[in-house]
Design an enzyme around this catalytic site. Structure first.
Site, mmCIF file in Angstrom:
data_model
loop_
_atom_site.group_PDB
_atom_site.id
_atom_site.type_symbol
_atom_site.label_atom_id
_atom_site.label_comp_id
_atom_site.label_asym_id
_atom_site.label_seq_id
_atom_site.Cartn_x
_atom_site.Cartn_y
_atom_site.Cartn_z
ATOM 1 N N ASP A 1 0.860 -0.994 0.052
ATOM 2 C CA ASP A 1 0.057 0.015 -0.082
ATOM 3 C C ASP A 1 0.950 1.232 0.037
ATOM 4 O O ASP A 1 1.679 1.280 0.747
ATOM 5 C CB ASP A 1 -0.882 0.028 1.299
ATOM 6 C CG ASP A 1 -1.976 0.959 0.941
ATOM 7 O OD1 ASP A 1 -2.966 0.784 0.858
ATOM 8 O OD2 ASP A 1 -1.579 2.315 1.356
ATOM 9 N N HIS B 1 -10.863 -6.423 -13.382
ATOM 10 C CA HIS B 1 -11.635 -5.417 -12.661
ATOM 11 C C HIS B 1 -12.949 -5.708 -12.294
ATOM 12 O O HIS B 1 -13.851 -6.060 -13.026
ATOM 13 C CB HIS B 1 -11.660 -4.183 -13.713
ATOM 14 C CG HIS B 1 -12.298 -2.868 -13.204
ATOM 15 N ND1 HIS B 1 -11.553 -2.064 -12.314
ATOM 16 C CD2 HIS B 1 -13.576 -2.700 -12.843
ATOM 17 C CE1 HIS B 1 -12.499 -1.048 -11.747
ATOM 18 N NE2 HIS B 1 -13.693 -1.534 -12.232
ATOM 19 N N HIS C 1 -10.172 -5.061 -3.428
ATOM 20 C CA HIS C 1 -8.959 -5.235 -3.043
ATOM 21 C C HIS C 1 -9.133 -5.639 -1.430
ATOM 22 O O HIS C 1 -10.142 -5.128 -0.789
ATOM 23 C CB HIS C 1 -8.092 -3.858 -3.100
ATOM 24 C CG HIS C 1 -8.655 -2.692 -2.385
ATOM 25 N ND1 HIS C 1 -9.509 -1.936 -3.172
ATOM 26 C CD2 HIS C 1 -8.568 -1.938 -1.285
ATOM 27 C CE1 HIS C 1 -9.814 -1.106 -2.510
ATOM 28 N NE2 HIS C 1 -9.202 -0.899 -1.227
HETATM 29 P P1 5GP Z 1 -9.722 1.559 0.100
HETATM 30 O O1 5GP Z 1 -9.747 3.024 1.013
HETATM 31 O O2 5GP Z 1 -10.424 1.883 -1.054
HETATM 32 O O3 5GP Z 1 -10.057 0.273 0.885
HETATM 33 O O4 5GP Z 1 -8.056 1.642 -0.114
HETATM 34 C C1 5GP Z 1 -7.463 1.803 -1.131
HETATM 35 C C2 5GP Z 1 -6.087 1.845 -0.585
HETATM 36 O O5 5GP Z 1 -5.121 2.118 -1.992
HETATM 37 C C3 5GP Z 1 -5.505 2.990 0.264
HETATM 38 O O6 5GP Z 1 -5.096 2.320 1.505
HETATM 39 C C4 5GP Z 1 -4.659 3.633 -0.383
HETATM 40 O O7 5GP Z 1 -3.128 3.932 0.289
HETATM 41 C C5 5GP Z 1 -4.191 2.717 -1.707
HETATM 42 N N1 5GP Z 1 -3.544 3.421 -2.900
HETATM 43 C C6 5GP Z 1 -4.169 4.239 -3.518
HETATM 44 N N2 5GP Z 1 -3.477 4.636 -4.667
HETATM 45 C C7 5GP Z 1 -2.627 3.815 -4.702
HETATM 46 C C8 5GP Z 1 -1.578 3.604 -5.550
HETATM 47 O O8 5GP Z 1 -1.222 4.422 -6.691
HETATM 48 N N3 5GP Z 1 -0.391 2.667 -5.134
HETATM 49 C C9 5GP Z 1 -0.560 1.833 -4.214
HETATM 50 N N4 5GP Z 1 0.521 1.047 -3.802
HETATM 51 N N5 5GP Z 1 -1.325 2.139 -3.182
HETATM 52 C C10 5GP Z 1 -2.698 3.106 -3.385
HETATM 53 ZN ZN ZN Z 2 -9.703 -1.857 -12.279
#
Ligand code: 5GP
Ligand code: ZN
Length: 118
Positions: free
Chosen positions: A32, A48, A100
């Site tokens: 992350d 996706h 995810h």
């Molecule tokens: P959500 O809030 O949707 O469950 O989590 C999305 C996660 O994706 C967040 O923890 C954020 O830090 C991570 N994230 C967002 N953009 C990127 C990216 O470009 N690369 C990586 N490695 N993580 C990302």
């Molecule tokens: Zn996607």
């Protein structure tokens, strides 16, 4: 099955760089960008799907779930313990709409705390 506007599809394609932890034909696991814990890995299907309530075929779901133990072993948190979170839609603050699995560990977490804030 890609969404051209999806950042995680771009990570699968290598258009956006990531630190890969584990990969097979079906799933990709990567660090992350903003870790909430010493270990914070995201596992995604390479295809996706918006979230866990999207129409995900059973074999895709199985591959996603099976990767959790591989990631936990690779990161060395299989014995110490870890937490798995799948944020879904607004109340859970899903920000990236490509399903995810968060794998969080590496430190003691609060008992029963549903928040990512450890
Ligand atoms: P959500 O809030 O949707 O469950 O989590 C999305 C996660 O994706 C967040 O923890 C954020 O830090 C991570 N994230 C967002 N953009 C990127 C990216 O470009 N690369 C990586 N490695 N993580 C990302
Ligand atoms: Zn996607």
């Amino acid at each position: 099955m890609k969404d051209n506007d999806c950042i995680f599809c771009k990570i699968v394609d290598g258009e956006i760089p990531s630190t890969v932890v584990y990969e097979n034909d079906h799933v990709l696991a990567f660090e992350d960008l903003n870790p909430m814990m010493p270990t914070h890995v995201l596992i995604i299907p390479k295809n996706h799907y918006k979230n866990i309530i999207d129409d995900i075929p059973a074999d895709e779901m199985a591959n996603l779930m099976a990767a959790i133990k591989d990631v936990a072993r690779i990161k060395g948190i299989d014995e110490s313990g870890f937490r798995v979170i799948i944020n879904t839609n607004d109340d859970a603050c899903q920000t990236v709409h490509h399903v995810h699995v968060h794998v969080l560990g590496g430190a003691k977490m609060n008992e029963g705390n549903p928040s990512l804030d450890a």
